[in-house]
Design a protein around this motif. Structure first.
Motif, PDB file in Angstrom:
ATOM      1  N   LEU A 107       3.664 -12.473   1.973  1.00 46.13           N
ATOM      2  CA  LEU A 107       2.616 -13.481   2.153  1.00 46.13           C
ATOM      3  C   LEU A 107       1.313 -12.841   2.638  1.00 46.13           C
ATOM      4  O   LEU A 107       0.212 -13.249   2.241  1.00 46.13           O
ATOM      5  N   LEU A 108       1.459 -11.817   3.484  1.00 43.25           N
ATOM      6  CA  LEU A 108       0.265 -11.143   3.993  1.00 43.25           C
ATOM      7  C   LEU A 108      -0.513 -10.442   2.885  1.00 43.25           C
ATOM      8  O   LEU A 108      -1.746 -10.349   2.937  1.00 43.25           O
ATOM      9  N   THR A 109       0.211  -9.951   1.876  1.00 44.61           N
ATOM     10  CA  THR A 109      -0.474  -9.261   0.779  1.00 44.61           C
ATOM     11  C   THR A 109      -1.381 -10.207  -0.005  1.00 44.61           C
ATOM     12  O   THR A 109      -2.284  -9.757  -0.713  1.00 44.61           O
ATOM     13  N   GLU A 110      -1.134 -11.517   0.095  1.00 42.05           N
ATOM     14  CA  GLU A 110      -1.940 -12.507  -0.612  1.00 42.05           C
ATOM     15  C   GLU A 110      -3.121 -12.992   0.220  1.00 42.05           C
ATOM     16  O   GLU A 110      -3.916 -13.813  -0.230  1.00 42.05           O
ATOM     17  N   SER A 111      -3.197 -12.504   1.463  1.00 40.47           N
ATOM     18  CA  SER A 111      -4.290 -12.917   2.357  1.00 40.47           C
ATOM     19  C   SER A 111      -5.536 -12.076   2.106  1.00 40.47           C
ATOM     20  O   SER A 111      -5.507 -11.061   1.403  1.00 40.47           O
ATOM     21  N   ASP A 112      -6.635 -12.522   2.717  1.00 42.50           N
ATOM     22  CA  ASP A 112      -7.905 -11.803   2.604  1.00 42.50           C
ATOM     23  C   ASP A 112      -7.904 -10.665   3.616  1.00 42.50           C
ATOM     24  O   ASP A 112      -8.229 -10.856   4.794  1.00 42.50           O
ATOM     25  N   LEU A 113      -7.513  -9.480   3.172  1.00 41.01           N
ATOM     26  CA  LEU A 113      -7.374  -8.337   4.065  1.00 41.01           C
ATOM     27  C   LEU A 113      -8.345  -7.231   3.672  1.00 41.01           C
ATOM     28  O   LEU A 113      -8.757  -7.121   2.509  1.00 41.01           O
ATOM     29  N   SER A 114      -8.659  -6.431   4.663  1.00 40.62           N
ATOM     30  CA  SER A 114      -9.476  -5.247   4.385  1.00 40.62           C
ATOM     31  C   SER A 114      -8.600  -4.217   3.680  1.00 40.62           C
ATOM     32  O   SER A 114      -7.356  -4.293   3.737  1.00 40.62           O
ATOM     33  N   PRO A 115      -9.186  -3.241   3.001  1.00 45.99           N
ATOM     34  CA  PRO A 115      -8.382  -2.210   2.336  1.00 45.99           C
ATOM     35  C   PRO A 115      -7.399  -1.522   3.282  1.00 45.99           C
ATOM     36  O   PRO A 115      -6.261  -1.245   2.908  1.00 45.99           O
ATOM     37  N   ARG A 116      -7.848  -1.255   4.512  1.00 44.41           N
ATOM     38  CA  ARG A 116      -6.978  -0.606   5.487  1.00 44.41           C
ATOM     39  C   ARG A 116      -5.811  -1.511   5.854  1.00 44.41           C
ATOM     40  O   ARG A 116      -4.655  -1.078   5.925  1.00 44.41           O
ATOM     41  N   GLN A 117      -6.064  -2.793   6.095  1.00 45.64           N
ATOM     42  CA  GLN A 117      -5.003  -3.743   6.433  1.00 45.64           C
ATOM     43  C   GLN A 117      -4.035  -3.917   5.268  1.00 45.64           C
ATOM     44  O   GLN A 117      -2.821  -4.007   5.457  1.00 45.64           O
ATOM     45  N   ARG A 118      -4.576  -3.962   4.038  1.00 44.51           N
ATOM     46  CA  ARG A 118      -3.717  -4.113   2.863  1.00 44.51           C
ATOM     47  C   ARG A 118      -2.783  -2.904   2.721  1.00 44.51           C
ATOM     48  O   ARG A 118      -1.622  -3.044   2.359  1.00 44.51           O
TER      49      ARG A 118
END
Length: 304
Positions: A107-118
Protein backbone atom coordinates in the motif's frame (compact mmCIF):
# COMPACT_ATOMS: atom_id res chain seq x y z
CA UNK A 1 25.94 -108.22 26.82
CA UNK A 2 28.89 -107.47 29.04
CA UNK A 3 28.89 -104.98 31.86
CA UNK A 4 31.11 -102.65 29.81
CA UNK A 5 28.60 -102.71 26.96
CA UNK A 6 25.80 -101.81 29.35
CA UNK A 7 27.85 -98.94 30.76
CA UNK A 8 28.65 -97.61 27.29
CA UNK A 9 25.01 -97.91 26.28
CA UNK A 10 23.93 -96.08 29.42
CA UNK A 11 26.40 -93.28 28.73
CA UNK A 12 25.15 -93.07 25.17
CA UNK A 13 21.54 -92.81 26.33
CA UNK A 14 22.47 -90.21 28.93
CA UNK A 15 24.43 -88.26 26.35
CA UNK A 16 21.53 -88.39 23.92
CA UNK A 17 19.08 -87.23 26.57
CA UNK A 18 21.44 -84.46 27.67
CA UNK A 19 21.89 -83.32 24.06
CA UNK A 20 18.13 -83.37 23.53
CA UNK A 21 17.64 -81.33 26.70
CA UNK A 22 20.28 -78.81 25.58
CA UNK A 23 18.73 -78.54 22.13
CA UNK A 24 15.26 -78.03 23.63
CA UNK A 25 16.56 -75.40 26.06
CA UNK A 26 18.37 -73.51 23.34
CA UNK A 27 15.37 -73.67 21.03
CA UNK A 28 13.17 -72.35 23.84
CA UNK A 29 15.62 -69.51 24.47
CA UNK A 30 15.81 -68.61 20.79
CA UNK A 31 12.01 -68.66 20.64
CA UNK A 32 11.79 -66.31 23.62
CA UNK A 33 14.37 -63.98 22.04
CA UNK A 34 12.37 -64.02 18.82
CA UNK A 35 9.18 -63.19 20.74
CA UNK A 36 10.94 -60.35 22.54
CA UNK A 37 12.19 -58.90 19.26
CA UNK A 38 8.79 -59.29 17.61
CA UNK A 39 7.15 -57.56 20.57
CA UNK A 40 9.63 -54.70 20.32
CA UNK A 41 8.96 -54.27 16.58
CA UNK A 42 5.18 -54.45 16.78
CA UNK A 43 4.10 -52.73 19.97
CA UNK A 44 7.02 -51.93 22.22
CA UNK A 45 8.99 -54.18 24.53
CA UNK A 46 7.71 -55.10 28.01
CA UNK A 47 10.26 -56.67 30.35
CA UNK A 48 9.58 -60.06 31.92
CA UNK A 49 11.46 -62.11 34.53
CA UNK A 50 14.41 -64.19 33.33
CA UNK A 51 16.27 -66.85 35.30
CA UNK A 52 19.92 -66.07 36.01
CA UNK A 53 21.23 -69.14 34.25
CA UNK A 54 24.06 -69.21 31.76
CA UNK A 55 21.68 -69.24 28.82
CA UNK A 56 19.28 -66.64 30.19
CA UNK A 57 22.16 -64.19 30.61
CA UNK A 58 21.81 -63.55 26.88
CA UNK A 59 18.10 -63.00 27.37
CA UNK A 60 18.81 -60.55 30.19
CA UNK A 61 21.28 -58.55 28.11
CA UNK A 62 18.91 -58.59 25.15
CA UNK A 63 16.05 -57.46 27.37
CA UNK A 64 18.21 -54.63 28.72
CA UNK A 65 19.02 -53.56 25.16
CA UNK A 66 15.36 -53.67 24.08
CA UNK A 67 14.28 -51.79 27.20
CA UNK A 68 16.75 -49.02 26.36
CA UNK A 69 15.64 -49.06 22.73
CA UNK A 70 11.97 -48.83 23.73
CA UNK A 71 12.76 -45.89 26.01
CA UNK A 72 14.68 -44.16 23.21
CA UNK A 73 11.79 -44.70 20.78
CA UNK A 74 9.34 -43.30 23.31
CA UNK A 75 11.54 -40.25 23.86
CA UNK A 76 11.96 -39.71 20.12
CA UNK A 77 8.21 -39.97 19.60
CA UNK A 78 7.59 -37.41 22.33
CA UNK A 79 10.18 -35.05 20.84
CA UNK A 80 8.75 -35.55 17.36
CA UNK A 81 5.28 -34.61 18.59
CA UNK A 82 6.76 -31.50 20.25
CA UNK A 83 8.47 -30.54 16.98
CA UNK A 84 5.24 -31.08 15.04
CA UNK A 85 3.42 -28.77 17.46
CA UNK A 86 6.19 -26.18 17.24
CA UNK A 87 6.17 -26.22 13.43
CA UNK A 88 2.40 -25.85 13.38
CA UNK A 89 2.60 -22.95 15.83
CA UNK A 90 5.35 -21.18 13.87
CA UNK A 91 3.46 -21.60 10.61
CA UNK A 92 0.23 -20.32 12.13
CA UNK A 93 1.65 -17.49 14.25
CA UNK A 94 3.87 -15.99 11.52
CA UNK A 95 1.45 -16.20 8.62
CA UNK A 96 -0.72 -13.21 9.61
CA UNK A 97 2.06 -10.78 10.71
CA UNK A 98 4.09 -11.42 7.54
CA UNK A 99 1.00 -11.07 5.34
CA UNK A 100 0.17 -7.76 7.06
CA UNK A 101 3.71 -6.46 6.55
CA UNK A 102 3.53 -7.26 2.84
CA UNK A 103 0.09 -5.67 2.47
CA UNK A 104 1.08 -2.43 4.22
CA UNK A 105 4.36 -2.25 2.31
CA UNK A 106 2.48 -2.76 -0.94
CA UNK A 107 0.00 0.00 0.00
CA UNK A 108 2.88 2.34 0.76
CA UNK A 109 4.26 1.88 -2.75
CA UNK A 110 1.02 3.43 -4.07
CA UNK A 111 1.41 6.52 -1.88
CA UNK A 112 2.98 9.84 -2.83
CA UNK A 113 6.56 9.16 -1.75
CA UNK A 114 9.88 10.73 -2.46
CA UNK A 115 12.37 8.65 -4.49
CA UNK A 116 14.31 7.90 -1.31
CA UNK A 117 11.17 6.78 0.57
CA UNK A 118 10.04 4.67 -2.39
CA UNK A 119 13.42 2.94 -2.41
CA UNK A 120 13.12 2.19 1.31
CA UNK A 121 9.59 0.82 0.95
CA UNK A 122 10.69 -1.39 -1.93
CA UNK A 123 13.52 -2.74 0.25
CA UNK A 124 10.96 -3.45 3.01
CA UNK A 125 8.71 -5.27 0.54
CA UNK A 126 11.61 -7.33 -0.82
CA UNK A 127 12.80 -8.36 2.63
CA UNK A 128 9.25 -9.20 3.70
CA UNK A 129 8.83 -11.48 0.68
CA UNK A 130 12.18 -13.10 1.43
CA UNK A 131 11.14 -13.69 5.05
CA UNK A 132 7.83 -15.21 3.92
CA UNK A 133 9.66 -17.52 1.50
CA UNK A 134 12.17 -18.53 4.19
CA UNK A 135 9.46 -19.43 6.72
CA UNK A 136 7.48 -21.41 4.13
CA UNK A 137 10.56 -23.33 2.98
CA UNK A 138 11.71 -24.12 6.52
CA UNK A 139 8.23 -25.36 7.39
CA UNK A 140 8.20 -27.60 4.30
CA UNK A 141 11.63 -29.03 5.14
CA UNK A 142 10.72 -29.61 8.79
CA UNK A 143 7.44 -31.30 7.87
CA UNK A 144 9.33 -33.69 5.59
CA UNK A 145 12.05 -34.37 8.19
CA UNK A 146 9.61 -35.12 11.00
CA UNK A 147 7.20 -37.14 8.89
CA UNK A 148 4.30 -34.72 9.24
CA UNK A 149 3.89 -35.01 5.48
CA UNK A 150 5.22 -37.89 3.41
CA UNK A 151 5.48 -37.99 -0.39
CA UNK A 152 3.23 -40.66 -1.89
CA UNK A 153 4.81 -41.98 -5.11
CA UNK A 154 2.63 -43.30 -7.90
CA UNK A 155 3.51 -44.55 -11.36
CA UNK A 156 2.93 -41.92 -13.99
CA UNK A 157 4.37 -40.02 -16.98
CA UNK A 158 7.33 -37.76 -16.27
CA UNK A 159 6.82 -35.33 -19.17
CA UNK A 160 3.99 -33.28 -17.56
CA UNK A 161 6.07 -32.19 -14.56
CA UNK A 162 9.00 -31.32 -16.83
CA UNK A 163 6.77 -29.16 -19.02
CA UNK A 164 4.98 -27.52 -16.08
CA UNK A 165 8.24 -26.71 -14.30
CA UNK A 166 9.81 -25.16 -17.38
CA UNK A 167 6.72 -23.00 -17.99
CA UNK A 168 6.74 -21.93 -14.35
CA UNK A 169 10.37 -20.76 -14.57
CA UNK A 170 10.14 -19.31 -18.09
CA UNK A 171 9.26 -15.71 -17.02
CA UNK A 172 12.39 -15.52 -14.84
CA UNK A 173 14.48 -16.95 -17.68
CA UNK A 174 13.06 -14.50 -20.24
CA UNK A 175 13.74 -11.62 -17.89
CA UNK A 176 17.44 -12.57 -17.95
CA UNK A 177 17.33 -13.42 -21.68
CA UNK A 178 18.20 -17.03 -20.84
CA UNK A 179 17.14 -19.78 -23.25
CA UNK A 180 15.14 -22.30 -21.21
CA UNK A 181 14.51 -25.51 -23.17
CA UNK A 182 12.65 -28.72 -22.36
CA UNK A 183 13.60 -31.65 -24.58
CA UNK A 184 10.76 -34.04 -25.55
CA UNK A 185 10.55 -37.19 -23.44
CA UNK A 186 8.20 -40.16 -23.13
CA UNK A 187 8.41 -42.47 -20.13
CA UNK A 188 6.93 -43.31 -16.72
CA UNK A 189 8.47 -43.33 -13.25
CA UNK A 190 7.45 -43.58 -9.60
CA UNK A 191 7.06 -40.18 -7.92
CA UNK A 192 4.76 -37.88 -6.01
CA UNK A 193 3.76 -35.22 -8.59
CA UNK A 194 3.38 -32.35 -6.14
CA UNK A 195 6.58 -32.87 -4.19
CA UNK A 196 8.67 -33.88 -7.19
CA UNK A 197 7.55 -30.70 -8.97
CA UNK A 198 8.78 -28.83 -5.89
CA UNK A 199 12.18 -30.55 -6.07
CA UNK A 200 12.59 -30.08 -9.84
CA UNK A 201 11.36 -26.48 -9.59
CA UNK A 202 14.04 -25.70 -7.00
CA UNK A 203 16.76 -27.12 -9.23
CA UNK A 204 15.58 -25.31 -12.39
CA UNK A 205 15.10 -22.10 -10.43
CA UNK A 206 18.69 -22.32 -9.19
CA UNK A 207 19.94 -22.97 -12.72
CA UNK A 208 18.17 -19.87 -14.04
CA UNK A 209 19.25 -17.79 -11.05
CA UNK A 210 22.96 -18.61 -11.33
CA UNK A 211 23.24 -18.65 -15.13
CA UNK A 212 24.47 -15.34 -16.56
CA UNK A 213 22.25 -13.36 -18.92
CA UNK A 214 22.23 -14.81 -22.41
CA UNK A 215 23.00 -18.32 -21.17
CA UNK A 216 21.10 -21.56 -21.58
CA UNK A 217 19.29 -24.00 -19.27
CA UNK A 218 18.16 -27.36 -20.64
CA UNK A 219 15.84 -29.88 -19.01
CA UNK A 220 15.97 -33.43 -20.37
CA UNK A 221 15.29 -36.99 -19.24
CA UNK A 222 16.28 -40.53 -20.12
CA UNK A 223 15.41 -44.02 -18.97
CA UNK A 224 18.04 -46.08 -17.19
CA UNK A 225 17.73 -49.67 -16.02
CA UNK A 226 16.11 -48.92 -12.66
CA UNK A 227 15.73 -45.13 -12.67
CA UNK A 228 14.43 -42.32 -14.80
CA UNK A 229 17.11 -39.62 -14.79
CA UNK A 230 16.07 -36.00 -15.17
CA UNK A 231 18.97 -33.67 -16.04
CA UNK A 232 19.01 -29.91 -15.55
CA UNK A 233 22.02 -28.52 -17.42
CA UNK A 234 23.09 -24.88 -17.29
CA UNK A 235 25.86 -22.66 -18.63
CA UNK A 236 26.46 -21.03 -15.27
CA UNK A 237 29.74 -20.51 -13.37
CA UNK A 238 30.02 -24.15 -12.32
CA UNK A 239 30.83 -25.55 -8.87
CA UNK A 240 34.33 -26.31 -7.57
CA UNK A 241 34.86 -30.00 -6.83
CA UNK A 242 35.64 -29.36 -3.15
CA UNK A 243 32.22 -27.70 -2.70
CA UNK A 244 30.09 -30.28 -4.48
CA UNK A 245 29.71 -32.45 -1.37
CA UNK A 246 28.19 -29.59 0.63
CA UNK A 247 25.78 -27.94 -1.79
CA UNK A 248 22.89 -30.19 -0.70
CA UNK A 249 23.26 -29.16 2.95
CA UNK A 250 20.90 -26.71 4.56
CA UNK A 251 21.81 -23.01 4.05
CA UNK A 252 24.94 -23.84 2.06
CA UNK A 253 26.08 -21.12 -0.37
CA UNK A 254 28.99 -21.73 -2.73
CA UNK A 255 31.85 -19.27 -3.17
CA UNK A 256 30.79 -18.53 -6.76
CA UNK A 257 27.15 -17.81 -5.88
CA UNK A 258 27.33 -15.46 -2.90
CA UNK A 259 26.44 -12.45 -5.06
CA UNK A 260 23.14 -14.00 -6.22
CA UNK A 261 19.87 -13.94 -4.29
CA UNK A 262 19.21 -17.16 -2.44
CA UNK A 263 18.85 -18.86 0.93
CA UNK A 264 20.64 -22.16 0.35
CA UNK A 265 17.54 -24.29 0.95
CA UNK A 266 16.40 -25.32 -2.54
CA UNK A 267 18.87 -28.14 -3.16
CA UNK A 268 18.55 -29.38 0.42
CA UNK A 269 14.79 -29.63 0.05
CA UNK A 270 15.15 -31.34 -3.34
CA UNK A 271 17.45 -33.97 -1.82
CA UNK A 272 15.03 -34.66 1.03
CA UNK A 273 12.05 -35.02 -1.32
CA UNK A 274 13.84 -37.42 -3.67
CA UNK A 275 15.30 -39.49 -0.82
CA UNK A 276 11.86 -40.02 0.71
CA UNK A 277 10.68 -41.42 -2.64
CA UNK A 278 13.57 -43.87 -3.05
CA UNK A 279 15.47 -41.61 -5.42
CA UNK A 280 18.48 -39.31 -5.16
CA UNK A 281 20.19 -36.29 -6.70
CA UNK A 282 23.77 -35.71 -7.83
CA UNK A 283 25.77 -33.01 -9.58
CA UNK A 284 28.41 -32.97 -12.28
CA UNK A 285 30.22 -29.66 -12.65
CA UNK A 286 33.46 -27.84 -13.31
CA UNK A 287 34.13 -24.14 -12.75
CA UNK A 288 33.59 -22.24 -15.98
CA UNK A 289 31.79 -25.16 -17.70
CA UNK A 290 28.35 -25.01 -16.11
CA UNK A 291 26.61 -27.73 -14.10
CA UNK A 292 24.31 -30.69 -14.61
CA UNK A 293 22.03 -31.68 -11.74
CA UNK A 294 20.61 -35.18 -12.17
CA UNK A 295 17.42 -36.20 -10.36
CA UNK A 296 16.89 -39.97 -10.18
CA UNK A 297 13.30 -41.23 -9.95
CA UNK A 298 12.67 -44.98 -9.46
CA UNK A 299 11.06 -46.65 -12.46
CA UNK A 300 9.22 -49.12 -10.23
CA UNK A 301 6.93 -48.25 -7.35
CA UNK A 302 9.01 -48.53 -4.17
CA UNK A 303 7.60 -49.41 -0.78
CA UNK A 304 9.68 -47.13 1.44
Amino acid sequence: MTALTWVLLAFAVIGLLFGLWQWTARRRTVQRLDNMLEQSISSGFTEEHFDETELSALETKFARFLRGSAHTQKTMKTEQEAVKTLISDISHQTRTPIANLLVYASLLTESDLSPRQREQVQALLTQGEKLSFLIQTLVKASRLETGIVVPTPTLGPVAPILEATVEQERPAAEKKKITLQNLPFVGDASFDPRWTSEALGNVVNNAVKYTPAGGRVTVSAQMLETFCRVDVTDTGPGIPEEEQGGIFNRFYRGTLTHSAEGLGLGLYLAREILSLQGGYIKVSSKPGNGSTFSLYLPRALNRI
